[in-house]
Design a protein around this motif. Structure first.
Motif, PDB file in Angstrom:
ATOM      1  N   UNK A  47       3.433  -6.175  -5.556  1.00 30.03           N
ATOM      2  CA  UNK A  47       4.794  -6.698  -5.450  1.00 30.03           C
ATOM      3  C   UNK A  47       5.077  -6.880  -3.972  1.00 30.03           C
ATOM      4  N   UNK A  48       5.694  -7.995  -3.609  1.00 32.53           N
ATOM      5  CA  UNK A  48       5.947  -8.256  -2.198  1.00 32.53           C
ATOM      6  C   UNK A  48       7.293  -8.941  -2.017  1.00 32.53           C
ATOM      7  N   UNK A  49       8.227  -8.218  -1.409  1.00 32.97           N
ATOM      8  CA  UNK A  49       9.542  -8.740  -1.050  1.00 32.97           C
ATOM      9  C   UNK A  49       9.525  -8.932   0.466  1.00 32.97           C
ATOM     10  N   UNK A  50       8.999 -10.078   0.909  1.00 35.74           N
ATOM     11  CA  UNK A  50       8.698 -10.326   2.318  1.00 35.74           C
ATOM     12  C   UNK A  50       9.959 -10.704   3.095  1.00 35.74           C
ATOM     13  N   UNK A  51      10.670  -9.682   3.519  1.00 32.60           N
ATOM     14  CA  UNK A  51      11.857  -9.842   4.369  1.00 32.60           C
ATOM     15  C   UNK A  51      12.119  -8.502   5.031  1.00 32.60           C
ATOM     16  N   UNK A  52      12.827  -8.517   6.146  1.00 33.52           N
ATOM     17  CA  UNK A  52      13.175  -7.255   6.804  1.00 33.52           C
ATOM     18  C   UNK A  52      13.941  -6.396   5.797  1.00 33.52           C
ATOM     19  N   UNK A  53      13.467  -5.156   5.618  1.00 37.65           N
ATOM     20  CA  UNK A  53      14.053  -4.256   4.629  1.00 37.65           C
ATOM     21  C   UNK A  53      13.437  -4.388   3.248  1.00 37.65           C
ATOM     22  N   UNK A  54      12.614  -5.427   3.035  1.00 33.79           N
ATOM     23  CA  UNK A  54      11.941  -5.628   1.760  1.00 33.79           C
ATOM     24  C   UNK A  54      10.744  -4.693   1.625  1.00 33.79           C
ATOM     25  N   UNK A  55      10.226  -4.585   0.408  1.00 30.01           N
ATOM     26  CA  UNK A  55       9.154  -3.630   0.126  1.00 30.01           C
ATOM     27  C   UNK A  55       7.882  -4.336  -0.309  1.00 30.01           C
ATOM     28  N   UNK A  56       6.762  -3.798   0.171  1.00 28.45           N
ATOM     29  CA  UNK A  56       5.434  -4.163  -0.319  1.00 28.45           C
ATOM     30  C   UNK A  56       4.929  -2.989  -1.139  1.00 28.45           C
ATOM     31  N   UNK A  57       4.509  -3.256  -2.372  1.00 22.83           N
ATOM     32  CA  UNK A  57       3.938  -2.230  -3.236  1.00 22.83           C
ATOM     33  C   UNK A  57       2.583  -2.715  -3.720  1.00 22.83           C
ATOM     34  N   UNK A  58       1.549  -1.915  -3.498  1.00 24.28           N
ATOM     35  CA  UNK A  58       0.207  -2.215  -3.983  1.00 24.28           C
ATOM     36  C   UNK A  58      -0.331  -0.995  -4.725  1.00 24.28           C
ATOM     37  N   UNK A  59      -0.832  -1.204  -5.911  1.00 24.91           N
ATOM     38  CA  UNK A  59      -1.544  -0.150  -6.640  1.00 24.91           C
ATOM     39  C   UNK A  59      -3.022  -0.461  -6.510  1.00 24.91           C
ATOM     40  N   UNK A  60      -3.765   0.435  -5.849  1.00 29.56           N
ATOM     41  CA  UNK A  60      -5.199   0.258  -5.653  1.00 29.56           C
ATOM     42  C   UNK A  60      -5.921   1.340  -6.447  1.00 29.56           C
ATOM     43  N   UNK A  61      -6.957   0.921  -7.201  1.00 25.27           N
ATOM     44  CA  UNK A  61      -7.678   1.856  -8.065  1.00 25.27           C
ATOM     45  C   UNK A  61      -9.154   1.512  -8.125  1.00 25.27           C
ATOM     46  N   UNK A  62      -9.960   2.540  -8.384  1.00 28.75           N
ATOM     47  CA  UNK A  62     -11.335   2.288  -8.796  1.00 28.75           C
ATOM     48  C   UNK A  62     -11.269   1.659 -10.179  1.00 28.75           C
ATOM     49  N   UNK A  63     -12.112   0.694 -10.457  1.00 32.38           N
ATOM     50  CA  UNK A  63     -12.064   0.000 -11.744  1.00 32.38           C
ATOM     51  C   UNK A  63     -12.326   0.926 -12.921  1.00 32.38           C
ATOM     52  N   UNK A  64     -13.048   2.032 -12.683  1.00 33.22           N
ATOM     53  CA  UNK A  64     -13.300   2.982 -13.773  1.00 33.22           C
ATOM     54  C   UNK A  64     -12.116   3.931 -13.994  1.00 33.22           C
ATOM     55  N   UNK A  65     -11.058   3.800 -13.174  1.00 30.30           N
ATOM     56  CA  UNK A  65      -9.850   4.599 -13.341  1.00 30.30           C
ATOM     57  C   UNK A  65      -9.930   6.021 -12.810  1.00 30.30           C
ATOM     58  N   UNK A  66     -11.033   6.386 -12.174  1.00 28.26           N
ATOM     59  CA  UNK A  66     -11.217   7.775 -11.737  1.00 28.26           C
ATOM     60  C   UNK A  66     -10.413   8.133 -10.482  1.00 28.26           C
ATOM     61  N   UNK A  67      -9.988   7.131  -9.731  1.00 29.75           N
ATOM     62  CA  UNK A  67      -9.249   7.403  -8.504  1.00 29.75           C
ATOM     63  C   UNK A  67      -8.371   6.199  -8.199  1.00 29.75           C
ATOM     64  N   UNK A  68      -7.221   6.472  -7.563  1.00 31.74           N
ATOM     65  CA  UNK A  68      -6.345   5.382  -7.176  1.00 31.74           C
ATOM     66  C   UNK A  68      -5.187   5.896  -6.354  1.00 31.74           C
TER      67      UNK A  68
END
Length: 143
Positions: A47-68
């Motif tokens: 999710x990316x709200x590209x403006x001053x005060x806006x938020x960037x959210x990234x969920x990063x995970x191993x494809x096997x779900x073991x870590x993220x």
């Protein structure tokens, strides 16, 4: 707590116009397609709200779900096609500079490291994401 706030640096030169580089870097539809360090990792949510005060959210995970992990930051400065600065949830600063050069766009990321991971691992992590971004953009530019 990290007492030394010397930023780490990763950079690449992308053979594409600034408009394409900017769009693919900032679009939440494209971020999951390049934001990974290896084929084992992926970004299932962006999710990316590209403006001053806006938020960037990234969920990063191993494809096997073991870590993220979630990467969350708030934008401090946004200069279209030139510069983005943001602060992470744990109060670390990042600056991304987009510089038009003769052979494309030089993309430089300066970021304050976190305390738990060795500096060389953090730098390599960031560099690998920029390298994936470069490949993604250049593949799109050729299409």
């Amino acid at each position: 707590m990290n007492t030394i706030k010397t930023p780490l640096k990763a950079e690449t030169i992308i053979d594409a116009p600034i408009e394409k580089v900017w769009d693919l870097w900032t679009s939440p539809n494209h971020i999951p397609k390049w934001n990974n360090t290896s084929v084992e990792w992926h970004t299932p949510r962006a999710e990316n709200d590209l403006r001053v005060g806006g938020k960037l959210f990234l969920r990063m995970e191993l494809k096997d779900g073991s870590k993220g992990f979630d990467y969350v930051c708030i934008y401090d400065e946004v200069i279209i096609k030139e510069k983005i600065t943001h602060t992470t949830a744990d109060n670390r600063k990042t600056t991304i500079v987009f510089e038009v050069v003769d052979n494309g766009v030089k993309l430089t990321e300066l970021f304050e490291p976190e305390d738990k991971t060795p500096l060389d691992v953090q730098q390599a992590f960031c560099q690998s994401i920029l390298d994936n971004f470069k490949k993604y953009v250049e593949d799109k530019a050729m299409a």
